[in-house]
Motif scaffolding. Structure first.
Motif, PDB file in Angstrom:
ATOM      1  N   SER A 192       6.429  14.660  -6.048  1.00 39.75           N
ATOM      2  CA  SER A 192       5.810  15.765  -5.323  1.00 39.75           C
ATOM      3  C   SER A 192       6.259  15.801  -3.862  1.00 39.75           C
ATOM      4  O   SER A 192       5.977  14.882  -3.083  1.00 39.75           O
ATOM      5  CB  SER A 192       4.278  15.621  -5.395  1.00 39.75           C
ATOM      6  OG  SER A 192       3.689  16.318  -4.327  1.00 39.75           O
TER       7      SER A 192
ATOM      8  N   LYS B 176       4.294   5.761  -5.287  1.00 38.57           N
ATOM      9  CA  LYS B 176       4.288   5.860  -6.757  1.00 38.57           C
ATOM     10  C   LYS B 176       3.312   6.944  -7.198  1.00 38.57           C
ATOM     11  O   LYS B 176       3.550   7.666  -8.160  1.00 38.57           O
ATOM     12  CB  LYS B 176       3.907   4.520  -7.382  1.00 38.57           C
ATOM     13  CG  LYS B 176       5.056   3.536  -7.397  1.00 38.57           C
ATOM     14  CD  LYS B 176       4.658   2.278  -8.125  1.00 38.57           C
ATOM     15  CE  LYS B 176       5.799   1.282  -8.123  1.00 38.57           C
ATOM     16  NZ  LYS B 176       5.338  -0.070  -8.490  1.00 38.57           N
ATOM     17  N   MET B 177       2.196   7.039  -6.457  1.00 43.10           N
ATOM     18  CA  MET B 177       1.179   8.043  -6.784  1.00 43.10           C
ATOM     19  C   MET B 177       1.716   9.464  -6.634  1.00 43.10           C
ATOM     20  O   MET B 177       1.455  10.320  -7.457  1.00 43.10           O
ATOM     21  CB  MET B 177      -0.010   7.871  -5.830  1.00 43.10           C
ATOM     22  CG  MET B 177      -1.300   7.480  -6.497  1.00 43.10           C
ATOM     23  SD  MET B 177      -2.556   7.441  -5.208  1.00 43.10           S
ATOM     24  CE  MET B 177      -2.532   5.729  -4.772  1.00 43.10           C
ATOM     25  N   VAL B 178       2.478   9.708  -5.544  1.00 40.44           N
ATOM     26  CA  VAL B 178       2.953  11.079  -5.307  1.00 40.44           C
ATOM     27  C   VAL B 178       4.157  11.428  -6.191  1.00 40.44           C
ATOM     28  O   VAL B 178       4.499  12.597  -6.353  1.00 40.44           O
ATOM     29  CB  VAL B 178       3.283  11.369  -3.811  1.00 40.44           C
ATOM     30  CG1 VAL B 178       2.090  11.110  -2.939  1.00 40.44           C
ATOM     31  CG2 VAL B 178       4.496  10.596  -3.324  1.00 40.44           C
ATOM     32  N   GLU B 179       4.805  10.403  -6.753  1.00 42.79           N
ATOM     33  CA  GLU B 179       5.980  10.583  -7.626  1.00 42.79           C
ATOM     34  C   GLU B 179       6.988  11.557  -7.009  1.00 42.79           C
ATOM     35  O   GLU B 179       7.433  11.335  -5.904  1.00 42.79           O
ATOM     36  CB  GLU B 179       5.549  11.027  -9.024  1.00 42.79           C
ATOM     37  CG  GLU B 179       4.919   9.897  -9.795  1.00 42.79           C
ATOM     38  CD  GLU B 179       4.563  10.279 -11.207  1.00 42.79           C
ATOM     39  OE1 GLU B 179       4.577  11.475 -11.547  1.00 42.79           O
ATOM     40  OE2 GLU B 179       4.259   9.360 -11.987  1.00 42.79           O
TER      41      GLU B 179
ATOM     42  N   GLU C 288       0.833  -1.205   0.000  1.00 42.59           N
ATOM     43  CA  GLU C 288       0.000   0.000   0.000  1.00 42.59           C
ATOM     44  C   GLU C 288       0.870   1.258   0.000  1.00 42.59           C
ATOM     45  O   GLU C 288       0.605   2.218  -0.731  1.00 42.59           O
ATOM     46  CB  GLU C 288      -0.913  -0.010   1.230  1.00 42.59           C
ATOM     47  CG  GLU C 288      -1.923   1.128   1.215  1.00 42.59           C
ATOM     48  CD  GLU C 288      -2.732   1.215   2.511  1.00 42.59           C
ATOM     49  OE1 GLU C 288      -2.894   0.195   3.196  1.00 42.59           O
ATOM     50  OE2 GLU C 288      -3.178   2.344   2.825  1.00 42.59           O
TER      51      GLU C 288
ATOM     52  N   GLY D 242       3.214  15.844  -1.626  1.00 42.55           N
ATOM     53  CA  GLY D 242       2.630  14.505  -1.461  1.00 42.55           C
ATOM     54  C   GLY D 242       3.429  13.678  -0.464  1.00 42.55           C
ATOM     55  O   GLY D 242       2.868  12.978   0.383  1.00 42.55           O
TER      56      GLY D 242
ATOM     57  N   GLU E 154       2.512   1.757  -3.389  1.00 39.22           N
ATOM     58  CA  GLU E 154       1.555   2.325  -4.355  1.00 39.22           C
ATOM     59  C   GLU E 154       1.347   3.824  -4.114  1.00 39.22           C
ATOM     60  O   GLU E 154       1.282   4.617  -5.053  1.00 39.22           O
ATOM     61  CB  GLU E 154       0.193   1.613  -4.270  1.00 39.22           C
ATOM     62  CG  GLU E 154       0.218   0.119  -4.601  1.00 39.22           C
ATOM     63  CD  GLU E 154       0.658  -0.191  -6.021  1.00 39.22           C
ATOM     64  OE1 GLU E 154       0.649   0.721  -6.862  1.00 39.22           O
ATOM     65  OE2 GLU E 154       1.048  -1.348  -6.279  1.00 39.22           O
ATOM     66  N   LYS E 155       1.249   4.205  -2.852  1.00 40.84           N
ATOM     67  CA  LYS E 155       1.044   5.623  -2.534  1.00 40.84           C
ATOM     68  C   LYS E 155       2.275   6.442  -2.929  1.00 40.84           C
ATOM     69  O   LYS E 155       2.144   7.548  -3.447  1.00 40.84           O
ATOM     70  CB  LYS E 155       0.729   5.807  -1.045  1.00 40.84           C
ATOM     71  CG  LYS E 155      -0.702   5.416  -0.718  1.00 40.84           C
ATOM     72  CD  LYS E 155      -1.035   5.665   0.725  1.00 40.84           C
ATOM     73  CE  LYS E 155      -2.495   5.328   0.993  1.00 40.84           C
ATOM     74  NZ  LYS E 155      -2.807   5.297   2.417  1.00 40.84           N
TER      75      LYS E 155
END
Ligand code: FEO
Length: 167
Positions: free
Chosen positions: A148, A143-146, A137, A151, A140-141
């Motif tokens: 940023s 990866k989502m914020v890349e 989890e 983030g 994945e998070k």
């Protein structure tokens, strides 16, 4: 029924693997501290504590079954990572490896028809599902914020809460 020597040796190896996991996660916490990411550090430090408890669960079980706990040297953990994502990808991979070790123990205890060991191992089988899921989890998070920074700091604030509320 006293535990067999084969299972005793295998559980001693697993105690070492759990304590190594604790040491590895503690090293990851130190890395996050060096990056001023105290929330990530908090999360992984709690994880390190859980791993020590896993080792102790096997430690106590082996004693209860008339086995002899034999501690061995703990391997030196890695100390540097390229990024937060890199840390959690490795932690996820490490949990998959630990799941394999637990599954191998299940095979061995099944072969020996040692039901008491199987019962303890079933707790670990369930625990591994959770451990893999929680590491994935966070991967994945991240990866989502890349890239940023905002983030990353939001995620850091979220992970700071582990252990401060009922999980
Ligand atoms: Fe004790 Fe994360 O395996």
């Amino acid at each position: 029924m006293v535990i067999s020597k084969t299972l005793q040796n295998a559980i001693n190896k697993q105690i070492n693997a759990e304590l190594y996991s604790s040491y590895l996660y503690l090293s990851m916490a130190a890395y996050f501290d060096s990056q001023n990411l105290s929330g990530f550090s908090n999360w992984i430090r709690r994880q390190s504590e859980e791993e020590t408890q896993h080792g102790m669960k096997f430690f106590d079980f082996l004693n209860q079954r008339g086995g002899r706990v034999i501690l061995d040297k703990i391997e030196k953990p890695k100390i540097e990572w390229g990024s937060s994502l890199n840390v959690f990808e490795e932690s996820y991979k490490h949990e998959i490896y630990v799941t394999k070790l637990i599954n191998n123990l299940v095979d061995l205890a099944t072969k020996e028809k040692d039901n008491a060991t199987l019962t303890v191992l079933h707790w670990f089988v369930d625990e591994q599902v959770e451990e893999e899921a929680s590491a994935l989890e966070i991967v994945e998070k991240l990866k989502m914020v890349e890239d940023s920074k905002h983030g990353l700091l939001m995620l850091d604030a979220q992970l700071a809460k582990r252990g401060q509320q009922k999980e």
